[in-house]
Structure formats: C-alpha cells, structure tokens
Motif scaffolding. Structure first.
Motif, PDB file in Angstrom:
ATOM      1  N   VAL A  56     -12.144 -30.090  26.700  1.00 29.99           N
ATOM      2  CA  VAL A  56     -12.731 -28.829  26.259  1.00 29.99           C
ATOM      3  C   VAL A  56     -11.874 -27.701  26.835  1.00 29.99           C
ATOM      4  O   VAL A  56     -11.811 -27.512  28.047  1.00 29.99           O
ATOM      5  CB  VAL A  56     -14.188 -28.683  26.752  1.00 29.99           C
ATOM      6  N   GLY A  57     -11.190 -26.998  25.950  1.00 32.34           N
ATOM      7  CA  GLY A  57     -10.361 -25.871  26.364  1.00 32.34           C
ATOM      8  C   GLY A  57     -11.058 -24.558  26.060  1.00 32.34           C
ATOM      9  O   GLY A  57     -11.632 -24.395  24.976  1.00 32.34           O
ATOM     10  N   ILE A  58     -10.990 -23.625  27.006  1.00 32.94           N
ATOM     11  CA  ILE A  58     -11.632 -22.314  26.831  1.00 32.94           C
ATOM     12  C   ILE A  58     -10.597 -21.260  27.187  1.00 32.94           C
ATOM     13  O   ILE A  58     -10.142 -21.190  28.337  1.00 32.94           O
ATOM     14  CB  ILE A  58     -12.886 -22.194  27.724  1.00 32.94           C
ATOM     15  N   ILE A  59     -10.207 -20.448  26.212  1.00 30.52           N
ATOM     16  CA  ILE A  59      -9.062 -19.567  26.401  1.00 30.52           C
ATOM     17  C   ILE A  59      -9.336 -18.190  25.801  1.00 30.52           C
ATOM     18  O   ILE A  59      -9.937 -18.083  24.725  1.00 30.52           O
ATOM     19  CB  ILE A  59      -7.799 -20.214  25.772  1.00 30.52           C
ATOM     20  N   PRO A  60      -8.918 -17.113  26.473  1.00 28.95           N
ATOM     21  CA  PRO A  60      -9.084 -15.773  25.910  1.00 28.95           C
ATOM     22  C   PRO A  60      -8.157 -15.560  24.711  1.00 28.95           C
ATOM     23  O   PRO A  60      -7.062 -16.112  24.652  1.00 28.95           O
ATOM     24  CB  PRO A  60      -8.681 -14.844  27.065  1.00 28.95           C
ATOM     25  N   LYS A  61      -8.606 -14.738  23.785  1.00 25.23           N
ATOM     26  CA  LYS A  61      -7.833 -14.476  22.577  1.00 25.23           C
ATOM     27  C   LYS A  61      -6.441 -13.945  22.901  1.00 25.23           C
ATOM     28  O   LYS A  61      -5.470 -14.275  22.208  1.00 25.23           O
ATOM     29  CB  LYS A  61      -8.575 -13.472  21.685  1.00 25.23           C
ATOM     30  N   ALA A  62      -6.320 -13.141  23.948  1.00 25.59           N
ATOM     31  CA  ALA A  62      -5.010 -12.578  24.297  1.00 25.59           C
ATOM     32  C   ALA A  62      -3.984 -13.670  24.581  1.00 25.59           C
ATOM     33  O   ALA A  62      -2.798 -13.519  24.259  1.00 25.59           O
ATOM     34  CB  ALA A  62      -5.143 -11.659  25.507  1.00 25.59           C
ATOM     35  N   LEU A  63      -4.431 -14.777  25.187  1.00 24.37           N
ATOM     36  CA  LEU A  63      -3.508 -15.878  25.478  1.00 24.37           C
ATOM     37  C   LEU A  63      -3.224 -16.710  24.234  1.00 24.37           C
ATOM     38  O   LEU A  63      -2.150 -17.297  24.105  1.00 24.37           O
ATOM     39  CB  LEU A  63      -4.060 -16.749  26.606  1.00 24.37           C
TER      40      LEU A  63
END
Length: 197
Positions: A56-63
C-alpha cells in the motif's frame, strides 16, 4: 514503514531493505509505505511484491507530478499533502519501523514515537539499526535522558534491533495494538488522553 528515497553509499542498506520486503512478502504481510519507487523505498516495495506480499503506497500529488510514484503498488493512494500521507499511513499500519534514511525518515519515526507516548496509538515502534547507522542517534537520545529532558520509559517505547528477522518477528507478534485493532480501534489525533500532553 519509513526509509530513504536514496540508496546510500553502503550497499548493505539496499540489501537490508530488500530483506525486509522479502520477509514481509514471504510471511503473507502487507507493506504500508510512502509510495515511491526511488531509493530504499523502491527496493523495499519491489521485494515485498516479488515475494507475494501486498504493498500500500501513499504519496502526495506533488511527488507524483515529479514522477516518484510506484505505480506497481497493490494500492496506490494519491493525497493532497504530507499531513494526509502521514495520517493515512499511520491509520493503515499495524506497526511502525524505520530503516536507514534521512530527514524525512527521522521526522516520521519521531512522530510515530511521539504519538505513542501521547496515547494516540498503541502500536509497536521499532528502529532497524543497520551497520550501526543509528548508533550516534541512540547515544544522543541516551544523553537526553541523562540530561533530564527524556525518561527511560520513553526509550522503552521503541524497539531497537540489528537483525531483520528479529525486528520483524517483534513487530508481527501479539501486542496490545493487535487487540485494540481487532476491537475496532482507530488512530485518534484529536486530543491526547488526560494528563498525557
């Protein structure tokens, strides 16, 4: 799981990240991490997937916009900012582990530790001290206890180990957190318990 978006100069850190992911996958586990394909994060995620585990990956849109997202994750959640990322990671995780890393890893590890002290969660928190990477940090923390700015009880809230199987067996074992999770407990960041602020 917290770790670097770089690989570091010593290949032992990459080997350790791979070993952690492989252990998680072979034991039918699930990795919750920051959603990047770069550095130790990517090695960890790939090893988990290759061994049959869920990621499960959780990443901000900027990245995501900077092309750091790992699109091979079992689940990839794109959130607005780092606060949402950390909150969702903390909710989805059943334990917290920091591998070798830099300023982001330090910040996330200390936050998970602080939240445990404040009673926001009761999940185990551990530090994997590969090749003595965290030796000087641990010495500093012991010095803070000696200086009276921390208590031994706070140090006892984190598990420090050097061997991948030992640390992961500790995190996967029966704990107060597993009992609470089974009863429907959720991360509560609204207000600390009385007298714990």
């Amino acid at each position: 799981m917290y770790c670097a978006s770089q690989q570091g100069r010593d290949p032992i850190h990459s080997r350790t990240a791979h070993a952690v992911g492989d252990w998680i996958g072979r034991h039918g586990g699930q990795l919750v991490y920051g959603g990047s394909h770069a550095g130790l994060m990517g090695i960890l995620a790939d090893a988990t997937l290759q061994a049959g585990g869920r990621v499960v990956g959780i990443i901000p849109k900027a990245l995501v916009d900077r092309e750091f997202a790992h699109h091979g994750c079992t689940e990839l959640h794109i959130v607005d900012n780092m606060h949402q990322r950390k909150f969702m990671m903390a909710e989805r995780a059943t334990a917290f582990l920091a591998l070798s890393g830099g300023i982001g890893t330090f910040e996330e590890f200390f936050e998970a530790w602080t939240w445990r002290q404040l009673g926001y969660h009761h999940k185990p928190v551990a530090l994997l001290n590969t090749a003595g990477y965290y030796d000087t940090l641990l010495q500093f923390l012991e010095g803070s206890v000696t200086a009276g700015f921390m208590r031994h009880a706070q140090m006892e809230m984190i598990h420090v180990g050097t061997e991948v199987p030992d640390v992961l067996h500790y995190l996967a074992g029966p704990t107060e957190a597993r009992v609470a999770d089974a009863a429907g407990s959720r991360l509560d960041l609204q207000a600390p318990p009385e007298g714990r602020a």
